[in-house]
Design a protein around this motif. Structure first.
Motif, PDB file in Angstrom:
ATOM      1  N   LEU A  72     -44.657 -27.144  -1.389  1.00 38.68           N
ATOM      2  CA  LEU A  72     -45.411 -27.658  -0.245  1.00 38.68           C
ATOM      3  C   LEU A  72     -46.889 -27.845  -0.586  1.00 38.68           C
ATOM      4  O   LEU A  72     -47.514 -28.814  -0.134  1.00 38.68           O
ATOM      5  N   TYR A  75     -47.042 -30.943  -2.672  1.00 33.57           N
ATOM      6  CA  TYR A  75     -46.871 -32.111  -1.802  1.00 33.57           C
ATOM      7  C   TYR A  75     -48.203 -32.484  -1.149  1.00 33.57           C
ATOM      8  O   TYR A  75     -48.542 -33.670  -1.070  1.00 33.57           O
ATOM      9  N   ASP A  76     -48.934 -31.493  -0.678  1.00 35.91           N
ATOM     10  CA  ASP A  76     -50.226 -31.782  -0.039  1.00 35.91           C
ATOM     11  C   ASP A  76     -51.160 -32.506  -1.004  1.00 35.91           C
ATOM     12  O   ASP A  76     -51.817 -33.486  -0.636  1.00 35.91           O
ATOM     13  N   ALA A  79     -49.864 -36.089  -1.484  1.00 30.97           N
ATOM     14  CA  ALA A  79     -50.138 -36.965  -0.341  1.00 30.97           C
ATOM     15  C   ALA A  79     -51.579 -37.462  -0.364  1.00 30.97           C
ATOM     16  O   ALA A  79     -51.847 -38.651  -0.127  1.00 30.97           O
ATOM     17  N   ILE A 110     -45.519 -32.222  -8.811  1.00 34.63           N
ATOM     18  CA  ILE A 110     -44.334 -32.300  -7.936  1.00 34.63           C
ATOM     19  C   ILE A 110     -43.071 -32.136  -8.775  1.00 34.63           C
ATOM     20  O   ILE A 110     -42.155 -31.390  -8.410  1.00 34.63           O
ATOM     21  N   TYR A 114     -40.474 -28.955  -8.281  1.00 30.32           N
ATOM     22  CA  TYR A 114     -39.250 -29.361  -7.587  1.00 30.32           C
ATOM     23  C   TYR A 114     -38.022 -28.629  -8.113  1.00 30.32           C
ATOM     24  O   TYR A 114     -37.210 -28.124  -7.339  1.00 30.32           O
ATOM     25  N   LEU A 132     -36.734 -34.962  -0.249  1.00 33.16           N
ATOM     26  CA  LEU A 132     -38.168 -35.190  -0.445  1.00 33.16           C
ATOM     27  C   LEU A 132     -38.437 -35.748  -1.833  1.00 33.16           C
ATOM     28  O   LEU A 132     -39.206 -36.695  -1.996  1.00 33.16           O
ATOM     29  N   ILE A 172     -41.180 -40.291   3.551  1.00 33.65           N
ATOM     30  CA  ILE A 172     -41.637 -39.072   2.877  1.00 33.65           C
ATOM     31  C   ILE A 172     -42.060 -38.024   3.913  1.00 33.65           C
ATOM     32  O   ILE A 172     -41.749 -36.835   3.777  1.00 33.65           O
ATOM     33  N   GLY A 173     -42.759 -38.458   4.942  1.00 32.68           N
ATOM     34  CA  GLY A 173     -43.190 -37.533   5.996  1.00 32.68           C
ATOM     35  C   GLY A 173     -42.012 -36.860   6.676  1.00 32.68           C
ATOM     36  O   GLY A 173     -42.032 -35.657   6.947  1.00 32.68           O
ATOM     37  N   HIS A 176     -40.530 -34.381   4.247  1.00 29.83           N
ATOM     38  CA  HIS A 176     -41.425 -33.216   4.175  1.00 29.83           C
ATOM     39  C   HIS A 176     -41.170 -32.288   5.367  1.00 29.83           C
ATOM     40  O   HIS A 176     -41.039 -31.072   5.211  1.00 29.83           O
ATOM     41  N   SER A 177     -41.077 -32.859   6.557  1.00 29.10           N
ATOM     42  CA  SER A 177     -40.797 -32.054   7.756  1.00 29.10           C
ATOM     43  C   SER A 177     -39.447 -31.367   7.653  1.00 29.10           C
ATOM     44  O   SER A 177     -39.300 -30.201   8.048  1.00 29.10           O
TER      45      SER A 177
END
Length: 197
Positions: A72, A75-76, A79, A110, A114, A132, A172-173, A176-177
């Motif tokens: 996570l 990922y930030d 992004a 990533i 992963y 993701l 992707i969003g 991610h959620s």
């Protein structure tokens, strides 16, 4: 028969009976001690197994949590880097090799985080991480295509890339959620063994 002889025979029978009784009692005591020792040994072994499983479960939970946090956080950074890169492609910010390098570094990060997340599971986290990952890889392919053709692209082609990147960002969003939800469920104990794909 002589009373003395009867007394000796009776004493002898009594002695044999007493010795036999003592021997039987001794055997019973030995057998009881052996059964008690075996029961204690089995209980100790089972306690050790249970403690080992508990320690393994705690270790696995900690490793899963660590892997999820790393993913996570990566990922930030991805992004932010991907957004900066597309803004650079759209000429909203000045072109800079630092922007491209930050994006490439975020993709490498990533990829690095992963696989441990996917391997550690559980199944729901495994699936969400894979979703993701696939979304990010598709986005990356679009970025590479945009980068390769940026100099010769027509306005129409650029507009198509923008639309595709925006759609991919949305995908992707959502992925991610989904990963956040899966990790939250896992940390609350609603997990299972990783599935094989």
């Amino acid at each position: 028969m002589d009373e003395g002889l009867v007394a000796i025979v009776t004493a002898g029978v009594g002695l044999v009976g007493a010795l036999s009784g003592a021997a039987m009692g001794g055997l019973a005591a030995v057998r009881g001690a052996r059964i008690g020792a075996e029961t204690t040994a089995h209980a100790t072994i089972e306690q050790a197994r249970t403690q080992g499983r508990t320690q393994h479960d705690h270790w696995l939970r900690d490793e899963r949590k660590r892997a999820a946090v790393l993913m996570l956080e990566a990922y930030d950074r991805f992004a932010i880097a991907a957004s900066s890169l597309t803004r650079m492609f759209d000429l909203e910010i000045e072109a800079s090799p630092d922007v491209w390098n930050a994006y490439r570094a975020s993709m490498n990060e990533i990829r690095k985080v992963y696989f441990p997340l996917r391997l550690l599971g559980p199944a729901r986290v495994h699936q969400a991480a894979r979703g993701l990952w696939q979304s990010i890889e598709q986005h990356h392919e679009g970025i590479e295509e945009w980068a390769d053709g940026i100099v010769t692209a027509t306005d129409e082609t650029r507009a198509g890339w923008r639309v595709r990147v925006e759609q991919q960002r949305h995908t992707i969003g959502e992925a991610h959620s989904d990963l956040i939800d899966a990790v939250s469920e896992s940390l609350q104990g609603n997990d299972s063994v990783p599935s094989r794909n």
